[in-house]
Design a protein around this motif. Structure first.
Motif, PDB file in Angstrom:
ATOM      1  N   GLY A 117       0.785  -1.227   0.000  1.00  0.00           N
ATOM      2  CA  GLY A 117       0.000   0.000   0.000  1.00  0.00           C
ATOM      3  C   GLY A 117       0.816   1.275   0.000  1.00  0.00           C
ATOM      4  O   GLY A 117       0.247   2.372  -0.073  1.00  0.00           O
ATOM      5  N   ARG A 118       2.127   1.159   0.078  1.00  0.00           N
ATOM      6  CA  ARG A 118       2.957   2.363   0.035  1.00  0.00           C
ATOM      7  C   ARG A 118       3.031   2.905  -1.384  1.00  0.00           C
ATOM      8  O   ARG A 118       3.218   2.153  -2.329  1.00  0.00           O
ATOM      9  N   ARG A 119       2.899   4.199  -1.504  1.00  0.00           N
ATOM     10  CA  ARG A 119       3.207   4.873  -2.754  1.00  0.00           C
ATOM     11  C   ARG A 119       4.499   5.659  -2.517  1.00  0.00           C
ATOM     12  O   ARG A 119       4.588   6.435  -1.571  1.00  0.00           O
ATOM     13  N   GLN A 120       5.465   5.457  -3.388  1.00  0.00           N
ATOM     14  CA  GLN A 120       6.778   6.073  -3.223  1.00  0.00           C
ATOM     15  C   GLN A 120       7.095   6.942  -4.437  1.00  0.00           C
ATOM     16  O   GLN A 120       6.780   6.577  -5.570  1.00  0.00           O
ATOM     17  N   ALA A 121       7.722   8.073  -4.185  1.00  0.00           N
ATOM     18  CA  ALA A 121       8.045   9.028  -5.248  1.00  0.00           C
ATOM     19  C   ALA A 121       9.443   8.761  -5.794  1.00  0.00           C
ATOM     20  O   ALA A 121      10.412   8.657  -5.045  1.00  0.00           O
ATOM     21  N   LEU A 122       9.539   8.667  -7.092  1.00  0.00           N
ATOM     22  CA  LEU A 122      10.831   8.449  -7.742  1.00  0.00           C
ATOM     23  C   LEU A 122      11.727   9.684  -7.584  1.00  0.00           C
ATOM     24  O   LEU A 122      11.238  10.815  -7.513  1.00  0.00           O
ATOM     25  N   PRO A 123      13.045   9.491  -7.554  1.00  0.00           N
ATOM     26  CA  PRO A 123      13.953  10.632  -7.398  1.00  0.00           C
ATOM     27  C   PRO A 123      14.163  11.417  -8.687  1.00  0.00           C
ATOM     28  O   PRO A 123      14.692  12.527  -8.654  1.00  0.00           O
ATOM     29  N   PHE A 124      13.776  10.841  -9.813  1.00  0.00           N
ATOM     30  CA  PHE A 124      13.871  11.531 -11.100  1.00  0.00           C
ATOM     31  C   PHE A 124      12.517  12.161 -11.413  1.00  0.00           C
ATOM     32  O   PHE A 124      11.485  11.497 -11.357  1.00  0.00           O
ATOM     33  N   ALA A 125      12.526  13.422 -11.733  1.00  0.00           N
ATOM     34  CA  ALA A 125      11.300  14.144 -12.064  1.00  0.00           C
ATOM     35  C   ALA A 125      11.430  14.721 -13.464  1.00  0.00           C
ATOM     36  O   ALA A 125      12.523  14.796 -14.033  1.00  0.00           O
ATOM     37  N   TYR A 126      10.298  15.142 -14.013  1.00  0.00           N
ATOM     38  CA  TYR A 126      10.296  15.712 -15.358  1.00  0.00           C
ATOM     39  C   TYR A 126      10.042  17.203 -15.279  1.00  0.00           C
ATOM     40  O   TYR A 126       9.066  17.660 -14.668  1.00  0.00           O
ATOM     41  N   ASP A 127      10.916  17.967 -15.907  1.00  0.00           N
ATOM     42  CA  ASP A 127      10.800  19.421 -15.966  1.00  0.00           C
ATOM     43  C   ASP A 127       9.763  19.768 -17.030  1.00  0.00           C
ATOM     44  O   ASP A 127      10.008  19.612 -18.233  1.00  0.00           O
ATOM     45  N   THR A 128       8.595  20.227 -16.609  1.00  0.00           N
ATOM     46  CA  THR A 128       7.498  20.442 -17.544  1.00  0.00           C
ATOM     47  C   THR A 128       7.485  21.852 -18.138  1.00  0.00           C
ATOM     48  O   THR A 128       6.582  22.193 -18.913  1.00  0.00           O
ATOM     49  N   ARG A 129       8.451  22.661 -17.782  1.00  0.00           N
ATOM     50  CA  ARG A 129       8.540  23.978 -18.410  1.00  0.00           C
ATOM     51  C   ARG A 129       8.855  23.809 -19.899  1.00  0.00           C
ATOM     52  O   ARG A 129       9.242  22.733 -20.358  1.00  0.00           O
ATOM     53  N   SER A 130       8.736  24.884 -20.631  1.00  0.00           N
ATOM     54  CA  SER A 130       9.022  24.830 -22.063  1.00  0.00           C
ATOM     55  C   SER A 130      10.514  24.647 -22.301  1.00  0.00           C
ATOM     56  O   SER A 130      11.349  24.905 -21.426  1.00  0.00           O
ATOM     57  N   SER A 131      10.853  24.218 -23.507  1.00  0.00           N
ATOM     58  CA  SER A 131      12.269  24.059 -23.859  1.00  0.00           C
ATOM     59  C   SER A 131      13.010  25.385 -23.746  1.00  0.00           C
ATOM     60  O   SER A 131      14.168  25.432 -23.321  1.00  0.00           O
ATOM     61  N   ALA A 132      12.346  26.461 -24.108  1.00  0.00           N
ATOM     62  CA  ALA A 132      12.981  27.778 -24.033  1.00  0.00           C
ATOM     63  C   ALA A 132      13.332  28.154 -22.604  1.00  0.00           C
ATOM     64  O   ALA A 132      14.291  28.888 -22.361  1.00  0.00           O
ATOM     65  N   GLU A 133      12.567  27.630 -21.659  1.00  0.00           N
ATOM     66  CA  GLU A 133      12.837  27.906 -20.244  1.00  0.00           C
ATOM     67  C   GLU A 133      13.815  26.915 -19.642  1.00  0.00           C
ATOM     68  O   GLU A 133      14.149  27.005 -18.461  1.00  0.00           O
ATOM     69  N   GLY A 134      14.293  25.962 -20.443  1.00  0.00           N
ATOM     70  CA  GLY A 134      15.200  24.940 -19.939  1.00  0.00           C
ATOM     71  C   GLY A 134      14.521  23.651 -19.544  1.00  0.00           C
ATOM     72  O   GLY A 134      15.145  22.763 -18.958  1.00  0.00           O
ATOM     73  N   GLY A 135      13.229  23.535 -19.870  1.00  0.00           N
ATOM     74  CA  GLY A 135      12.472  22.359 -19.470  1.00  0.00           C
ATOM     75  C   GLY A 135      12.443  21.264 -20.523  1.00  0.00           C
ATOM     76  O   GLY A 135      13.302  21.184 -21.391  1.00  0.00           O
ATOM     77  N   GLN A 136      11.424  20.403 -20.414  1.00  0.00           N
ATOM     78  CA  GLN A 136      11.258  19.238 -21.287  1.00  0.00           C
ATOM     79  C   GLN A 136      12.450  18.296 -21.158  1.00  0.00           C
ATOM     80  O   GLN A 136      13.059  17.885 -22.134  1.00  0.00           O
ATOM     81  N   ARG A 137      12.768  17.935 -19.895  1.00  0.00           N
ATOM     82  CA  ARG A 137      13.911  17.074 -19.625  1.00  0.00           C
ATOM     83  C   ARG A 137      13.673  16.350 -18.304  1.00  0.00           C
ATOM     84  O   ARG A 137      12.921  16.808 -17.434  1.00  0.00           O
ATOM     85  N   TRP A 138      14.332  15.212 -18.157  1.00  0.00           N
ATOM     86  CA  TRP A 138      14.364  14.509 -16.883  1.00  0.00           C
ATOM     87  C   TRP A 138      15.522  15.061 -16.049  1.00  0.00           C
ATOM     88  O   TRP A 138      16.564  15.433 -16.583  1.00  0.00           O
ATOM     89  N   PHE A 139      15.347  15.090 -14.723  1.00  0.00           N
ATOM     90  CA  PHE A 139      16.429  15.522 -13.846  1.00  0.00           C
ATOM     91  C   PHE A 139      16.278  14.842 -12.487  1.00  0.00           C
ATOM     92  O   PHE A 139      15.211  14.325 -12.147  1.00  0.00           O
ATOM     93  N   HIS A 140      17.359  14.848 -11.713  1.00  0.00           N
ATOM     94  CA  HIS A 140      17.343  14.257 -10.378  1.00  0.00           C
ATOM     95  C   HIS A 140      17.065  15.345  -9.359  1.00  0.00           C
ATOM     96  O   HIS A 140      17.603  16.442  -9.445  1.00  0.00           O
ATOM     97  N   LEU A 141      16.222  15.042  -8.392  1.00  0.00           N
ATOM     98  CA  LEU A 141      15.814  16.039  -7.415  1.00  0.00           C
ATOM     99  C   LEU A 141      16.910  16.391  -6.422  1.00  0.00           C
ATOM    100  O   LEU A 141      16.826  17.410  -5.726  1.00  0.00           O
ATOM    101  N   TYR A 142      17.933  15.565  -6.311  1.00  0.00           N
ATOM    102  CA  TYR A 142      19.060  15.831  -5.415  1.00  0.00           C
ATOM    103  C   TYR A 142      20.339  15.801  -6.232  1.00  0.00           C
ATOM    104  O   TYR A 142      21.139  14.865  -6.147  1.00  0.00           O
ATOM    105  N   PRO A 143      20.560  16.821  -7.048  1.00  0.00           N
ATOM    106  CA  PRO A 143      21.665  16.771  -8.015  1.00  0.00           C
ATOM    107  C   PRO A 143      23.044  16.680  -7.383  1.00  0.00           C
ATOM    108  O   PRO A 143      23.980  16.190  -8.017  1.00  0.00           O
ATOM    109  N   ASP A 144      23.168  17.135  -6.146  1.00  0.00           N
ATOM    110  CA  ASP A 144      24.485  17.159  -5.508  1.00  0.00           C
ATOM    111  C   ASP A 144      24.694  16.007  -4.532  1.00  0.00           C
ATOM    112  O   ASP A 144      25.695  15.975  -3.819  1.00  0.00           O
ATOM    113  N   GLN A 145      23.764  15.069  -4.483  1.00  0.00           N
ATOM    114  CA  GLN A 145      23.846  13.998  -3.506  1.00  0.00           C
ATOM    115  C   GLN A 145      23.767  12.633  -4.175  1.00  0.00           C
ATOM    116  O   GLN A 145      22.994  12.428  -5.104  1.00  0.00           O
ATOM    117  N   ALA A 146      24.584  11.728  -3.645  1.00  0.00           N
ATOM    118  CA  ALA A 146      24.431  10.310  -3.973  1.00  0.00           C
ATOM    119  C   ALA A 146      23.660   9.694  -2.813  1.00  0.00           C
ATOM    120  O   ALA A 146      24.107   9.748  -1.665  1.00  0.00           O
TER     121      ALA A 146
END
Length: 781
Positions: free
Chosen positions: A149-178
């Motif tokens: 019954g657990r729902r868990q959030a993935l660490p990779f999210a999708y940037d839904t902003r426009s390409s002009a704004e730097g979006g339309q890409r996958w990214f990690h929510l903790y870019p500086d952490q392993a």
């Protein structure tokens, strides 16, 4: 132990759907990527078959409230969460791969299903089906549902902003952490768990339904997203009222309760100041409290929320605590908007969220800074005389200067809602941020302070004047005492500030402090009363009972629960019937609050300590053990269980628990410190000293660890080493009374009268009513 450790239901890990990014960041609701959907069976606004009694669903409301529904469909509230379907998933699942610091993910389709291939809880690569979308702009997260019954959030999210704004890409929510699988921030861990961390504010009428016996969730809601009844409460009674099956004279048009309405406000602008001449009174339980339920950093202790009641009836907001807020009260961590807004002069004058944001679409009532022009004279405030900048397209506006932004979750820009006057002069003294150097990044705070003084003269204005007091309090500076007392006892000070001042005052004991804390017990705001009740911890029990027992009948549950916590030692059988009934009811409320959060190590720890104080050793042990199963890396639980074993003469088991905690998290200082104390009791001094040293090294800012380590060195004859530790620790905590006492003793032993006079003068400031310190100070003069 305070009830407050339950705070934390709004961590940055899963905050995209808390929707508290001050809707200023939302340019057009849904953005141009998807047209507004329509209501339909099984879709947005639909009532689930597991809805609590009394709920009807937003689709039903739409029949009579078409205009409001149309606006709501364009809002992020309506899309806070959805089933993962082609019309809701915004991410690119065309077999896209992304890697991050040793982890990776592949996003792809399996027929109608959206899939991810990534490392699971055991660190091994596996394939998971994405069941839900989470948020919509500027990013979208994705949830995986597990068999328990657990729902868990993935660490990779999708940037839904426009390409002009730097979006339309996958990214990690903790870019500086392993983040390894053992970390609570790992995507299958506790801090990424939707059921606790996010669900209440992304769905309607949520019931978490955690079963401690099976360690499973059966979480349910009336609507998958944030619908009409999230804000208005269950509408069955209202629906009956509209159909004539309930009397036309029924209060609240059939709703069980409603948010209190503010009297008509007069925002007529005073030409001399450019600001409104008048404010408006603010009734208790107004719409701001409705918004605060999800737009505040808080913990939950009851699912029985209703509009029209204070947030503290079901939730416990945090204070303006270090690490969450700057000393001046500006947002630092991801704290959302409520705490900031409640510090503002606008809130004090009666402004509500709906004055700036249309409540159904959540859009600004006017674009950008034009929303400020509803109540402020635009011509006056865009002038160079006010801003110091030449008017034009690139000139700073109201928002950039009075609502400085921070970016969370990599791409989510959010504005501070305290509406403060820029104070770079405070940045010079306190090290806080300011809007001027946020823009002029190549300049110093002193440069900005000088510029503002040149424009506006040497006298600094501003409603928020508590930064110095909180800055000094965090340093333990006794000069903070009087300033904190003034803040805590001045009715015009915002309640969240009064509450924080009361909480900080616990570190500055004196007769004057005690008087202020007693006064705070009768403060009209419940959060201040809660802070005052917490401040009674450590007082002799008879004083605690005398001061707190009257609050067992407080109208706000949050107050009663904290009173129960502070009076846990009181045997019910020893009380007269009226007091027994009141305290028994409060005990039940406290226990229910912790059991609601039995899926969290913090909840188990709180309940275990509570039961132990009541003499229920077996019950406490069961809670501590259950908590460790939930989060083996939770050091406080291990220490609590070890203390219980020590209390019951089970020293060997105590050591085993602590050693296991150290094995699980070698960098946790608290278990090492506790293990050292156990070893001292066994006279294994060399081993104990090594653990004390390691705890001190791992947590050098912990004055208590330094104090005990220095005492141990001194006891073993290593006097100079002890002095070295004391001096270094005082460099970090210059106003810690215990460390100063050690330094004083060392100075007296060595005959260093000058050092002794210096130290005793500091102690006298910290403890002005301590007769022994006063006597010693007189002797050293």
């Amino acid at each position: 132990m305070s009830f407050r450790p339950l705070i934390g239901a709004c961590f940055s890990a899963l905050a995209v759907g808390f929707l508290s990014a001050a809707v200023l960041a939302w340019s057009s609701g849904l953005s141009a990527q998807r047209p507004p959907p329509s209501l339909g069976p099984g879709g947005i606004g639909a009532l689930t078959n597991t809805a609590p009694a009394g709920y009807v669903g937003s689709a039903t409301c739409a029949g009579c409230h078409a205009t409001e529904t149309k606006a709501w469909l364009t809002s992020q509230h309506a899309h806070a969460m959805s089933r993962a379907e082609p019309q809701t998933v915004l991410g690119n699942f065309d077999d896209i791969r992304i890697a991050h610091r040793g982890s990776s993910a592949r996003f792809f389709r399996d027929g109608p299903r959206f899939m991810v291939e990534t490392e699971g809880a055991d660190g091994k690569t596996a394939t998971f089906e994405i069941t839900d979308t989470f948020g919509i702009h500027p990013l979208q997260q994705y949830l995986v549902t597990f068999p328990d019954g657990r729902r868990q959030a993935l660490p990779f999210a999708y940037d839904t902003r426009s390409s002009a704004e730097g979006g339309q890409r996958w990214f990690h929510l903790y870019p500086d952490q392993a983040i390894p699988p053992s970390d609570a921030l790992y995507w299958t861990g506790a801090q990424q768990n939707w059921n606790f961390m996010c669900a209440e504010c992304h769905s309607t009428a949520l019931r978490k339904n955690y079963d401690p016996a099976s360690n499973r969730f059966d979480t349910r809601f009336s609507e998958i997203s944030v619908g009409c009844e999230s804000c208005h409460g269950p509408a069955r009674g209202h629906l009956d009222w509209t159909r004539g099956t309930r009397a036309p004279s029924a209060p609240n048009k059939g709703f069980a309760s409603v948010a209190a309405l503010r009297p008509p406000a007069d925002w007529t602008i005073d030409p001399a100041t450019g600001n409104p001449s008048h404010g408006a009174s603010r009734p208790a339980g107004d719409v701001v409290e409705t918004c605060a339920r999800c737009h505040a950093r808080r913990g939950i202790f009851s699912e029985d929320w209703r509009p029209g009641q204070p947030l503290t009836q079901t939730h416990l907001p945090t204070f303006l605590s270090e690490g969450l807020f700057e000393a001046d009260g500006m947002m630092q961590d991801e704290v959302f908007n409520d705490h900031s807004f409640k510090q503002s002069l606008m809130y004090a004058r009666g402004v509500t969220c709906g004055d700036c944001h249309e409540p159904h679409s959540a859009k600004l009532r006017a674009p950008g800074s034009a929303v400020c022009g509803q109540c402020h004279q635009t011509e006056k405030f865009v002038s160079q005389a006010h801003t110091g900048h030449t008017p034009g397209p690139k000139a700073p506006d109201c928002i950039s200067c009075h609502m400085p932004a921070r970016t969370y979750m990599v791409v989510d820009k959010r504005h501070d809602h305290s509406f403060r006057i820029p104070r770079p002069d405070l940045s010079v003294r306190l090290g806080t941020r300011n809007a001027c150097t946020d823009c002029h990044t190549d300049k110093s705070a002193q440069w900005a302070a000088s510029a503002i003084e040149h424009w506006h003269g040497p006298e600094r204005k501003g409603f928020q004047n508590w930064g110095g007091a909180f800055h000094d309090a965090r340093l333990g500076d006794p000069a903070a005492r009087d300033a904190l007392i003034r803040l805590a006892t001045t009715p015009a000070t915002p309640a969240i500030v009064r509450a924080t001042a009361v909480a900080e005052l616990r570190g500055f004991p004196s007769i004057a402090t005690d008087a202020a804390l007693q006064k705070a017990l009768a403060d009209p705001d419940p959060l201040v009363r809660i802070a005052a009740v917490e401040s009674a911890a450590g007082l002799p029990f008879d004083i605690r009972w005398r001061r707190l027992a009257p609050l067992l009948t407080d109208p706000v549950a949050g107050v009663r629960i904290e009173v129960a916590n502070q009076l846990a030692e009181q045997p019910l059988a020893q009380l007269p019937p009226i007091d027994r009934d009141r305290l028994s009811a409060a005990f039940k409320e406290y226990e229910a609050a912790q059991r609601l959060n039995a899926d969290r190590p913090e909840g188990r720890s709180n309940l275990g300590v509570f039961l132990l104080r009541q003499g229920d050793v077996a019950g406490a042990e069961a809670e501590f053990r259950a908590g460790l199963k939930l989060g083996a890396g939770f050091p406080a639980l291990a220490v609590n269980l070890a203390d219980l074993y020590r209390f019951t003469g089970r020293e060997r088991e105590a050591q085993d628990v602590l050693r296991e905690a150290i094995k699980t998290d070698p960098d946790a200082a608290a278990p090492r410190h506790a293990l050292a104390l156990a070893l001292i009791r066994q006279k294994r001094y060399d081993e104990a000293l090594a653990e004390l040293q390691r705890a001190y090294e791992l947590s050098p800012d912990n004055a208590r660890f330094a104090y005990v380590y220095a005492v141990a060195l001194q006891s073993l004859g290593r006097v100079q080493d002890s002095v070295t530790v004391i001096d270094k620790a005082l460099g970090r905590s210059p106003n810690d009374a215990d460390l100063l006492t050690l330094a004083l003793n060392a100075a007296l032993r060595s005959g260093n009268a000058a050092r002794a006079r210096d130290v005793v003068s500091k102690l006298l400031l910290l403890r002005p009513d301590d007769a022994e310190i006063a006597r010693l100070a007189a002797q050293l003069r």
